[in-house]
Scaffold this active site. Structure first.
Site, mmCIF file in Angstrom:
data_model
loop_
_atom_site.group_PDB
_atom_site.id
_atom_site.type_symbol
_atom_site.label_atom_id
_atom_site.label_comp_id
_atom_site.label_asym_id
_atom_site.label_seq_id
_atom_site.Cartn_x
_atom_site.Cartn_y
_atom_site.Cartn_z
ATOM 1 C CD GLU A 214 -6.288 4.944 -0.367
ATOM 2 O OE1 GLU A 214 -6.083 4.645 0.478
ATOM 3 O OE2 GLU A 214 -7.122 5.089 -1.124
ATOM 4 C CE1 TYR B 139 -3.568 2.802 1.025
ATOM 5 C CE2 TYR B 139 -1.773 3.685 2.537
ATOM 6 C CZ TYR B 139 -3.145 3.705 1.789
ATOM 7 O OH TYR B 139 -3.733 4.964 1.921
#
Length: 424
Positions: free
Chosen positions: A260, A172
């Site tokens: 993101e 991530y």
């Protein structure tokens, strides 16, 4: 909810008493001294910066990936198709071992969605280009219902035909503006492909942060350290650091508030790829990001929301019967809360913002009165960021020309009160 909104939310509960004894027809009572206290506090805020009502920018997945690709960030090869034939041709041009076909809507949960054509799933994998064409026929022009769409679903106008890549490991990565750090922050975790909030709650030691000096920019040592923390080793570490740097440069270039990437992964062939991304933009930068904001996809909005946007009005439809006509997002939320807590139900969230003109007030009334659910209209205006006389003139014009048929309750505070008294 931001600081201003929280302040308004708490303060309005202290200073407002509301009675809706006659159903949606209500009388609003205000404690003037306390209202003046609130008005003075908000005036101080708005003297520093004028707030204008804005819509959130909505980009489809393929648009976000094109932005990244155009700026050197590695994504899967893909094409966009408007018809089943275009999807078939795109699948053939990809010449990939495996193809992923994705319906392009803004809502999440596409993979488990259902089309009104009978097709299940808005995301499909296949190795046969002909199957892509067959699936696209059941997607394009049909509504896809997911857990995030209305019951009837959202019409699919485009599909993305992309190369399917195997992912050997998922991480991530996010770049965002952090108020506590007064600038951009890199946030990463070796556990990707899952809800990052769950990782932060169960394994906070697996969340890594790098604070970036916005004037100096990202340093190579920071990118390398983040790549290492994400678990990339050997040549992949340098690849990942390079992609992190390019993502940060994109973040600045497009005036993003957040980029993101989840998952930020590696393939068995030894490539670091951004498989899925979410980009949030600073709406105040619209004047210098015209090309990006021109891509705003409004097709999934309610028609009334698009109409409101034409006049710089922020409108969100709700399921109640008391229309709210308010200036300032915080005051609008507080007004909706007051109605709800006193037994009513707001029919909408309508924020006029600051710098409103008489024509916008008139158009706002047209929108509100066009909603058949509306049985009463509550106007709650704080004059610290708008001239109340403008609002009063707009209201009287709307009442005359639109032949208002529902009860209207108006509260205007601050501004040229004496002038308002003579507006009829």
């Amino acid at each position: 909810m931001g600081t201003i909104s929280v302040y308004l939310h708490i303060l309005t509960h202290l200073i407002f008493t509301t009675a809706f004894e006659d159903g949606p027809v209500g009388i609003l009572y205000f404690i003037n001294e306390e209202v003046k206290l609130m008005s003075a506090a908000i005036s101080a805020i708005h003297r520093a910066v004028q707030l204008t009502s804005r819509r959130w920018l909505n980009l489809q997945e393929y648009q976000s990936k094109k932005l990244m690709s155009d700026n050197g960030v590695r994504v899967q090869r893909f094409f966009v198709a408007d018809t089943a034939n275009e999807a078939l041709e795109a699948a053939k041009r990809l010449n990939a071992k495996e193809i992923v076909l994705k319906a392009q809507i803004l809502a999440g949960g596409r993979g488990k969605g259902v089309f009104n054509s009978g097709l299940k799933g808005g995301v499909h994998l296949t190795k046969d280009p002909n199957v892509v064409g067959q699936l696209a026929k059941q997607m394009i022009g049909y509504n896809l219902a997911t857990k995030q769409t209305p019951k009837e679903g959202v019409k699919v106008n485009k599909v993305m035909v992309a190369e399917a890549l195997d992912i050997s490991r998922e991480t991530y990565l996010a770049i965002l503006m952090d108020r506590s750090c007064n600038g951009p922050v890199l946030v990463g975790s070796p556990q990707g492909g899952v809800d990052i909030e769950e990782v932060a709650a169960s394994n906070p030691e697996l969340i890594f942060k790098e604070q970036i000096d916005i004037f100096e920019g990202i340093k190579d040592s920071q990118a390398q350290r983040m790549a290492e923390n994400l678990g990339f080793v050997g040549p992949l570490k340098s690849q990942a650091a390079d992609q992190i740097t390019k993502l940060y440069n994109l973040f600045l270039k497009i005036d993003a508030t957040q980029v993101e990437v989840n998952p930020f992964g590696e393939t068995p062939e030894g490539q670091v790829v951004c498989f899925d991304a979410k980009i949030n933009f600073d709406d105040n930068a619209e004047f210098r990001q015209k090309d990006i904001f021109a891509m705003d996809d409004k097709s999934e909005n309610e028609p009334i929301e698009n109409e409101a946007a034409k006049y710089d009005l922020k409108y969100i439809g709700l399921d109640g019967n008391i229309a709210c006509f308010v200036n300032g997002a915080g005051l609008a939320m507080a007004t909706c809360d007051i109605i709800f807590l006193n037994g009513g139900k707001p029919a909408n969230f309508l924020d006029l913002g600051g710098g409103v003109k008489e024509a916008q007030v008139y158009q706002a009334f047209k929108l509100l009165t066009a909603d058949p659910k509306v049985e009463a209209i509550l106007v709650n205006i704080f004059g610290g960021i708008v001239n109340c006389a403008i609002i009063a003139n707009g209201i009287t014009k709307a009442c005359r020309e639109l032949e208002l048929k529902v009860p209207l309750v108006v509260r205007l505070e601050a501004g040229p009160q004496r002038e308002i008294n003579f507006i009829t």
